[in-house]
Design a protein around this motif. Structure first.
Motif, PDB file in Angstrom:
ATOM      1  N   TYR A 264       0.746  -1.616   0.412  1.00 49.80           N
ATOM      2  CA  TYR A 264       0.201   0.401  -0.501  1.00 49.80           C
ATOM      3  C   TYR A 264       1.243   1.438  -0.336  1.00 49.80           C
ATOM      4  N   PHE A 265       0.218   2.244  -0.793  1.00 52.47           N
ATOM      5  CA  PHE A 265       1.136   3.573  -0.623  1.00 52.47           C
ATOM      6  C   PHE A 265       0.054   4.410  -1.404  1.00 52.47           C
ATOM      7  N   SER A 266       0.881   5.694  -1.303  1.00 57.71           N
ATOM      8  CA  SER A 266      -0.349   6.739  -1.718  1.00 57.71           C
ATOM      9  C   SER A 266       0.526   8.062  -2.258  1.00 57.71           C
ATOM     10  N   MET A 267      -0.443   8.782  -3.551  1.00 54.90           N
ATOM     11  CA  MET A 267       0.182   9.447  -4.231  1.00 54.90           C
ATOM     12  C   MET A 267      -0.776  10.427  -4.343  1.00 54.90           C
ATOM     13  N   ASN A 268      -0.529  12.047  -4.735  1.00 52.92           N
ATOM     14  CA  ASN A 268      -0.756  12.831  -4.568  1.00 52.92           C
ATOM     15  C   ASN A 268      -1.792  13.207  -6.083  1.00 52.92           C
ATOM     16  N   GLU A 269      -2.901  14.578  -5.219  1.00 48.87           N
ATOM     17  CA  GLU A 269      -4.270  14.480  -6.359  1.00 48.87           C
ATOM     18  C   GLU A 269      -3.130  14.314  -7.883  1.00 48.87           C
ATOM     19  N   LYS A 270      -2.047  15.381  -7.935  1.00 50.52           N
ATOM     20  CA  LYS A 270      -1.601  15.905  -9.158  1.00 50.52           C
ATOM     21  C   LYS A 270      -0.813  14.581  -9.968  1.00 50.52           C
TER      22      LYS A 270
ATOM     23  N   ILE B 295     -10.463  11.048  -3.268  1.00 51.86           N
ATOM     24  CA  ILE B 295      -8.980  11.728  -2.891  1.00 51.86           C
ATOM     25  C   ILE B 295      -9.842  12.238  -1.248  1.00 51.86           C
ATOM     26  N   ASP B 296      -8.647  11.427  -0.344  1.00 51.84           N
ATOM     27  CA  ASP B 296      -8.720  11.934   1.470  1.00 51.84           C
ATOM     28  C   ASP B 296      -8.398  13.830   1.126  1.00 51.84           C
ATOM     29  N   GLN B 297      -9.459  13.712   1.559  1.00 52.67           N
ATOM     30  CA  GLN B 297      -9.428  16.335   1.960  1.00 52.67           C
ATOM     31  C   GLN B 297      -8.257  16.338   3.063  1.00 52.67           C
ATOM     32  N   ASN B 298      -7.985  15.608   3.802  1.00 57.16           N
ATOM     33  CA  ASN B 298      -7.424  16.067   5.535  1.00 57.16           C
ATOM     34  C   ASN B 298      -5.763  16.079   4.297  1.00 57.16           C
ATOM     35  N   THR B 299      -5.903  15.327   3.710  1.00 59.56           N
ATOM     36  CA  THR B 299      -4.652  14.598   2.839  1.00 59.56           C
ATOM     37  C   THR B 299      -3.322  14.974   1.864  1.00 59.56           C
ATOM     38  N   GLY B 300      -4.631  15.292   1.164  1.00 60.34           N
ATOM     39  CA  GLY B 300      -4.802  15.347  -0.966  1.00 60.34           C
ATOM     40  C   GLY B 300      -4.012  14.366  -1.040  1.00 60.34           C
ATOM     41  N   SER B 301      -4.485  12.880  -0.777  1.00 62.42           N
ATOM     42  CA  SER B 301      -3.334  12.253  -1.568  1.00 62.42           C
ATOM     43  C   SER B 301      -4.820  10.467  -1.940  1.00 62.42           C
ATOM     44  N   VAL B 302      -4.377   9.782  -2.509  1.00 70.37           N
ATOM     45  CA  VAL B 302      -5.512   8.675  -2.838  1.00 70.37           C
ATOM     46  C   VAL B 302      -4.599   6.945  -2.579  1.00 70.37           C
TER      47      VAL B 302
END
Length: 373
Positions: free
Chosen positions: A207-213, A258-265
């Motif tokens: 598992y990993f996270s990526m920002n919206e851009k 998209i997580d509103q707190n972190t801006g990531s998915v």
């Protein structure tokens, strides 16, 4: 006398000055390797911190109460589905089975007796010796005994099931986690800490996270979720010691919100783990490749750092060097930087001696090279 001494000193001063001028004139211009930068295509990898989990981590909990009397496995052992892990004291459950079996026998005997009674009542009713109501009462008594037999059989099934639960078995193939309870520990179905955890690690979920851009750059073409996932490139896993996991993985899922707190998915990649190199709970970095087209690359050895800024030495038309600030992408291939500003196609940069002997405004003799980038 003094005039002669003054003439003598002037003579040696004149000779020394000429010698110094001659030495300076004959000092060779230092030679440095240089290269012309040109647009090129490069594959870069973006790194994302990742958490490693087994395909499934199953908490093992007892379904009956009692003392652990046998421990069949140890921490870290590889187990198969159905393999015994623990044994809880079965004495009380064996006794319960015997009681339930006895109750079933009693209920069967009662059913047999009431069947005979009903048969007698039916014969007597045929000759009008007894009334119809008395025969119906005998029929009801038999049905009650049949119900008691069904209840006794159900209790026997439960007792046997409880007895089977005294041997705690693995629900799947996997690897045993920590074992906080040992022989002699009293356990029950209400314990807060499980007996252990069985992790199926033949296939790992990372598992990993990526920002919206960054997500938009991967999903810009759109389509269904399956189409987006199928277009995503294979990914690599960098382990905690810096080494690369030998098998490549595939991005299998991505969160639709998209997580509103972190801006990531949150995203999940799957990796095969037939050799059990990966373990549930581990960490690493997911590396996602992507192509950069028509960009200017500069060797990392050609740059210097000053106050969190990067500089290169640009060769001018007069064969002198000028220290020039450049902007780069935050990712690289380990050898080169991708320049976003500060250089243009055809510029010549110095590729050696940058951090030591080279100085701003210094004249050099360029030695053009074509380093592999």
């Amino acid at each position: 006398m003094k005039s002669n001494l003054m003439l003598f000193l002037c003579f040696f001063a004149l000779i020394g000055g000429c010698a110094k001028k001659e030495t300076t004139k004959n000092t060779p211009v230092p030679e440095y390797a240089v290269m012309k930068v040109q647009p090129s295509n490069v594959e870069l990898q973006t790194s994302y911190p990742a958490n490693i989990r087994g395909k499934q981590d199953v908490e093992i909990r007892p379904q009956v109460s009692g003392f652990i009397v046998e421990l069949y496995v140890d921490e870290g052992a590889t187990v198969r589905k159905g393999q015994p892990l623990f044994k809880i004291d079965p004495v009380q459950y064996e006794a319960a089975v015997k009681v339930a079996e006895a109750n079933v026998e009693v209920a069967r005997a009662n059913v047999a007796s009431y069947q005979l009674t009903l048969q007698n009542k039916q014969e007597l009713a045929m000759y009008d010796i007894i009334g119809q109501s008395e025969m119906e009462l005998a029929q009801n008594d038999l049905e009650a005994q049949l119900a008691n037999l069904a209840q006794a059989n159900a209790q026997l099934v439960n007792a046997r099931q409880d007895l089977s639960y005294t041997v705690v078995r693995s629900p799947s193939d996997g690897v045993i986690g920590t074992i906080p309870y040992r022989i002699g520990s009293l356990v029950s179905a209400s314990i807060t800490t499980p007996l252990t955890t069985v992790s199926d690690i033949t296939q790992m979920h990372v598992y990993f996270s990526m920002n919206e851009k960054e997500l938009l750059s991967l999903t810009r073409e759109g389509g269904t979720m399956n189409e987006i996932l199928n277009r995503m490139p294979p990914v690599q896993l960098q382990l905690a010691d810096g080494s690369m996991y030998p098998a490549k993985g595939k991005i299998e899922t991505l969160s639709g919100v998209i997580d509103q707190n972190t801006g990531s998915v949150t995203m999940r990649a799957g990796f095969p783990n037939s050799r059990y190199i990966l373990r549930s709970g581990g960490t690493g970095n997911i590396l996602i490749p992507h192509q950069e087209k028509g960009v200017i690359l500069v060797p990392q050895k050609a740059t210097t750092d000053l106050q969190d800024k990067k500089f290169v030495y640009l060769l001018t038309d007069s064969s002198t060097v000028r220290q020039t600030e450049i902007q780069i992408l935050p990712i690289d291939d380990g050898k080169n930087y991708v320049v976003t500003s500060g250089l243009k196609s055809g510029d010549t940069v110095v590729t050696e001696g940058v951090g030591s002997t080279l100085k701003n405004g210094m004249q050099i003799k360029p030695k053009e090279t074509n380093p592999e980038v």
